[in-house]
Write a protein that holds these residues in place. Structure first.
Motif, PDB file in Angstrom:
ATOM      1  N   TYR A 107      34.113  29.145  44.267  1.00 11.09           N
ATOM      2  CA  TYR A 107      33.832  30.496  43.753  1.00 11.09           C
ATOM      3  C   TYR A 107      34.812  31.513  44.340  1.00 11.09           C
ATOM      4  CZ  TYR A 107      31.562  35.076  43.761  1.00 11.09           C
ATOM      5  OH  TYR A 107      31.302  36.420  43.665  1.00 11.09           O
ATOM      6  N   ALA A 108      35.067  31.433  45.652  1.00 11.86           N
ATOM      7  CA  ALA A 108      35.985  32.370  46.287  1.00 11.86           C
ATOM      8  C   ALA A 108      37.404  32.207  45.748  1.00 11.86           C
ATOM      9  CB  ALA A 108      35.961  32.180  47.809  1.00 11.86           C
ATOM     10  N   LEU A 109      37.820  30.937  45.507  1.00 10.77           N
ATOM     11  CA  LEU A 109      39.144  30.724  44.926  1.00 10.77           C
ATOM     12  C   LEU A 109      39.211  31.263  43.496  1.00 10.77           C
ATOM     13  CD1 LEU A 109      40.014  27.119  46.165  1.00 10.77           C
ATOM     14  CD2 LEU A 109      41.151  29.248  46.818  1.00 10.77           C
ATOM     15  N   GLY A 110      38.120  31.114  42.728  1.00 11.69           N
ATOM     16  CA  GLY A 110      38.090  31.666  41.379  1.00 11.69           C
ATOM     17  C   GLY A 110      38.258  33.173  41.364  1.00 11.69           C
ATOM     18  N   ARG A 111      37.757  33.847  42.389  1.00  9.05           N
ATOM     19  CA  ARG A 111      37.923  35.298  42.492  1.00  9.05           C
ATOM     20  C   ARG A 111      39.326  35.684  42.932  1.00  9.05           C
ATOM     21  NH1 ARG A 111      33.532  38.856  45.381  1.00  9.05           N
ATOM     22  NH2 ARG A 111      34.980  40.328  44.422  1.00  9.05           N
ATOM     23  N   GLU A 112      39.957  34.807  43.718  1.00 10.24           N
ATOM     24  CA  GLU A 112      41.234  35.162  44.315  1.00 10.24           C
ATOM     25  C   GLU A 112      42.424  34.791  43.427  1.00 10.24           C
ATOM     26  OE1 GLU A 112      43.953  36.439  47.298  1.00 10.24           O
ATOM     27  OE2 GLU A 112      41.787  36.725  47.125  1.00 10.24           O
ATOM     28  N   LEU A 113      42.359  33.654  42.768  1.00  9.54           N
ATOM     29  CA  LEU A 113      43.513  33.140  42.041  1.00  9.54           C
ATOM     30  C   LEU A 113      43.659  33.810  40.682  1.00  9.54           C
ATOM     31  CD1 LEU A 113      43.103  29.318  42.780  1.00  9.54           C
ATOM     32  CD2 LEU A 113      44.598  30.947  43.942  1.00  9.54           C
ATOM     33  N   GLY A 156      34.039  29.392  37.329  1.00  2.93           N
ATOM     34  CA  GLY A 156      33.926  30.383  36.257  1.00  2.93           C
ATOM     35  C   GLY A 156      33.270  31.665  36.709  1.00  2.93           C
ATOM     36  N   LEU A 157      32.255  31.572  37.586  1.00  2.00           N
ATOM     37  CA  LEU A 157      31.598  32.777  38.088  1.00  2.00           C
ATOM     38  C   LEU A 157      32.556  33.623  38.910  1.00  2.00           C
ATOM     39  CD1 LEU A 157      28.967  34.368  38.325  1.00  2.00           C
ATOM     40  CD2 LEU A 157      28.412  33.007  40.363  1.00  2.00           C
ATOM     41  N   GLY A 158      33.377  32.971  39.717  1.00  2.00           N
ATOM     42  CA  GLY A 158      34.362  33.729  40.483  1.00  2.00           C
ATOM     43  C   GLY A 158      35.374  34.409  39.587  1.00  2.00           C
ATOM     44  N   ASP A 159      35.848  33.671  38.564  1.00  2.00           N
ATOM     45  CA  ASP A 159      36.817  34.273  37.645  1.00  2.00           C
ATOM     46  C   ASP A 159      36.183  35.415  36.845  1.00  2.00           C
ATOM     47  OD1 ASP A 159      39.499  34.029  36.227  1.00  2.00           O
ATOM     48  OD2 ASP A 159      38.110  33.829  34.551  1.00  2.00           O
ATOM     49  N   ALA A 160      34.927  35.241  36.423  1.00  2.43           N
ATOM     50  CA  ALA A 160      34.251  36.312  35.680  1.00  2.43           C
ATOM     51  C   ALA A 160      34.059  37.545  36.549  1.00  2.43           C
ATOM     52  CB  ALA A 160      32.903  35.808  35.159  1.00  2.43           C
ATOM     53  N   ARG A 161      33.709  37.323  37.815  1.00  2.00           N
ATOM     54  CA  ARG A 161      33.547  38.463  38.723  1.00  2.00           C
ATOM     55  C   ARG A 161      34.857  39.219  38.873  1.00  2.00           C
ATOM     56  NH1 ARG A 161      30.190  39.676  43.154  1.00  2.00           N
ATOM     57  NH2 ARG A 161      30.621  41.858  43.691  1.00  2.00           N
ATOM     58  N   THR A 162      35.961  38.487  38.959  1.00  2.00           N
ATOM     59  CA  THR A 162      37.270  39.141  39.058  1.00  2.00           C
ATOM     60  C   THR A 162      37.574  39.945  37.798  1.00  2.00           C
ATOM     61  OG1 THR A 162      38.090  37.366  40.483  1.00  2.00           O
ATOM     62  CG2 THR A 162      39.728  38.741  39.387  1.00  2.00           C
ATOM     63  N   ALA A 163      37.241  39.357  36.617  1.00  2.00           N
ATOM     64  CA  ALA A 163      37.499  40.065  35.356  1.00  2.00           C
ATOM     65  C   ALA A 163      36.681  41.344  35.276  1.00  2.00           C
ATOM     66  CB  ALA A 163      37.176  39.154  34.176  1.00  2.00           C
ATOM     67  N   VAL A 164      35.413  41.285  35.711  1.00  2.00           N
ATOM     68  CA  VAL A 164      34.568  42.474  35.683  1.00  2.00           C
ATOM     69  C   VAL A 164      35.109  43.552  36.611  1.00  2.00           C
ATOM     70  CG1 VAL A 164      32.278  43.359  36.264  1.00  2.00           C
ATOM     71  CG2 VAL A 164      32.498  41.240  34.971  1.00  2.00           C
ATOM     72  N   GLU A 165      35.498  43.156  37.819  1.00  2.00           N
ATOM     73  CA  GLU A 165      36.037  44.134  38.764  1.00  2.00           C
ATOM     74  C   GLU A 165      37.350  44.726  38.260  1.00  2.00           C
ATOM     75  OE1 GLU A 165      36.358  42.061  42.424  1.00  2.00           O
ATOM     76  OE2 GLU A 165      34.211  42.208  42.894  1.00  2.00           O
TER      77      GLU A 165
END
Length: 434
Positions: A107-113, A156-165
């Protein structure tokens, strides 16, 4: 109970805000990382595994690096995910704690990458899960679709969180740019309104000054014919005075053309500029429109300069127009106070204060010297409160407008009879107090 539900709704956002502050604190990552490590070692005890063992080493390697996940996410993720995969491939027991740590790391990598790298990460994770299922029996008790779904959901949750932010930041930046644009546009429109109002005042003053200068020119030209025994020098002096006066009239007309803020032709006004002796007519007009007004004069009434009387008349005129538009039927009191060095004007209506909506085409309505209601400008070519302020400050006087203590709305102006040499112009009211 309704009261209890309202209390819970009021308290819940406060706890959410507190939790967000805790997660952003510097100590959150070390504490949670250590807590996962302790939980993983404690989970080995019922399985008859000693903490100092191969399983314990894999558990520590999969959880303890998360202490430094904020500072060094990618190296930490490589160590933690590698330890989790090695543990599964060597047949070590599956721990809930290490599984959670692996999913959180994904999840953390999904938010970062970035998006492309996130896709590569998802593909690599699915390949790793497939290898574990094919090479070992470690995950035989867990259906493979559930494992794949959990891995993809974490990434996917990490990537979605990044998209929302990112969308939130983009929206906030767009809103800030819009606010800046609207602020600059409002300032430009206000400046244009000020220039239009000053040009209007200049046109009125032109009529006043032009009449006086014309009288000077006429008297200078007729003096040689009405006075006997004038010396040649005196006749030449009168001729020069008349010439200078005529040139001054020409220059005044040129200056008036420069001050015009718009190029629209206006109908010439052949009527003389009003003075205070026409104030009773203005009062009668207000009463004829259904308004109630009371005029009170204090002090010693006397003839003042044309500029002062014209400004006072226009201020009363604009204030009465405002009262008709925003407090129809309200009683209006107009006070003129003749003081030795100035003329005080006060117009107050007893109507309830209300906020008027300003059309987008007219930015000049302002609230002055207090949280006053905004009043829409009258349809007389002037600009309401802004025009009143310009007339007062032009003479070096003071102006204020806002809710009256007794209720209603009040306009006050003090017009000096003799302007100082270097008068200080009133500062503009701060934003929100115009």
């Amino acid at each position: 109970m309704p009261g209890d539900s309202g209390t819970r709704r009021a308290v819940f956002p406060r706890w959410v805000h507190l939790w967000e502050e805790v997660t952003r604190a510097w100590y959150f990552a070390p504490l949670t990382g250590l807590a996962l490590t302790v939980a993983a070692l404690a989970e080995l005890v019922p399985r008859a595994e000693a903490p100092v063992s191969v399983a314990g080493a894999f558990a520590v390697a999969a959880t303890l690096p998360l202490v430094w996940r904020r500072e060094y996410l990618r190296p930490v993720a490589a160590v933690a995910l590698g330890a989790s995969a090695a543990s599964l491939l060597t047949g070590q027991p599956v721990l809930v704690t290490t599984a959670f740590a692996a999913l959180y790391t994904l999840y953390a990598l999904g938010r970062e990458l970035p998006r492309q790298s996130t896709g590569v990460l998802a593909a690599g994770a699915i390949v790793t899960v497939a290898v574990v299922y094919l090479a070992t029996a470690t995950l035989d008790d867990v259906p493979w679709p559930a494992t794949v779904l959990a891995v993809l959901a974490a990434i996917g949750l990490g990537d979605a969180r990044t998209a929302v932010e990112s969308a939130g930041r983009t929206e906030a930046a767009a809103a800030e740019r819009t606010n800046e644009t609207l602020t600059r546009l409002s300032a430009a429109q206000r400046e244009q309104a000020v220039m239009r109002e000053r040009a209007r005042i200049a046109r009125e003053l032109h009529d006043v000054v032009a009449h006086s200068v014309s009288m000077i020119a006429v008297q200078a030209e007729t003096a040689p014919y009405t006075m006997d025994d004038l010396s040649p020098e005196a006749r030449a002096g009168y001729t020069e005075i008349a010439k200078t006066a005529r040139e001054a009239l020409v220059e005044m007309r040129r200056l008036l053309g420069v001050l015009r803020a718009d190029a629209r032709p206006e109908q010439p006004d052949s009527a003389p500029q009003p003075r205070l002796d026409r104030l009773p007519e203005l009062i009668d007009q207000h009463r004829g429109a259904g308004g109630r007004v009371d005029l009170r004069v204090q002090g010693d009434p006397r003839t003042l300069s044309t500029t002062v009387e014209l400004s006072a008349y226009r201020i009363v005129q604009e204030a009465l127009t405002n009262a008709r538009r925003h407090a129809p039927g309200a009683e209006v009191k107009v006070d003129l106070v003749y003081l030795p060095d100035r003329l005080a004007v006060r117009v107050r209506d007893d109507g309830a204060a209300r906020t008027a909506v300003l059309p987008q085409s007219d930015p000049a309505a302002t609230m002055l010297d207090g949280p006053a209601r905004t009043r829409v400008l009258p349809d007389q070519g002037g600009h309401g409160l802004l025009g009143m302020r310009e007339r007062a400050t032009m003479l070096g006087g003071r102006f204020s407008a806002g809710p009256a203590v007794q209720g209603g709305f009040q306009v006050e102006a003090e017009l000096p009879l003799h302007r100082e040499e270097n008068p200080s112009r009133e500062p503009e009211a701060p934003p929100g107090r115009r």
